[in-house]
Write an enzyme that holds these catalytic residues in place. Structure first.
Site: not given
Ligand code: DQA
Length: 138
Positions: A9-10, A17, A22, A71, A74, A95, A97, A104
């Protein structure tokens, strides 16, 4: 070798964003660069904001492909369903990020999926994805 890059998501908003966290580069631009670095690897890319669609994709490739770079956004911090999906397939999942989640908010320090992933890479910006591909290749 077949590797799926799976974004949750996102992450479709990368480049727009929260660029201070990011970065300002869109993912498709980075994805082209990543593919060019590994001409011998067959890549596919999938992004969804929907938890169930991510699970469906893991099921689809999770018994035949060589690796998944995930990735989960959230959902990383909330999704037992994703944990079960990763646990239920044979393809190794890394995994990733973009940000260093441990620097954070405390709710980002917990991952529901790390325990079933082959490894975790975080905090190297978009280069986290390349590092995950390197790990899968080895
Ligand atoms: C993320 C870190 C997550 O906490 C966050 O919700 C994201 C992006 C990252 O790539 O740093 O959407 O996965």
């Amino acid at each position: 070798m077949k590797i799926l890059i799976l974004n949750g998501p996102n992450l479709n908003l990368l480049g727009k964003r929260e660029p201070e966290i990011y970065g300002s580069r869109g993912f498709m631009d980075y994805y082209e660069e990543l593919k060019a670095l590994y001409p011998d690897v067959e890549f596919d890319y999938y992004q969804s904001n929907v938890e169930g669609k991510l699970i469906d994709k893991i099921h689809e490739v999770g018994f035949s492909w060589d690796g998944i770079v995930l990735n989960a956004g959230a959902y990383t911090h909330t999704s037992i369903a994703l944990q079960d999906a990763i646990h239920g397939v044979t393809t190794p999942v890394v995994e990733v990020h973009i940000s260093n989640v441990h620097q954070r908010e405390s709710f980002r320090h917990q991952s529901m999926i790390s325990c079933v992933c082959r490894g975790v890479i975080c905090g190297f910006g978009l280069d986290s994805y390349r590092l995950a591909v390197e790990a899968l290749r080895k």
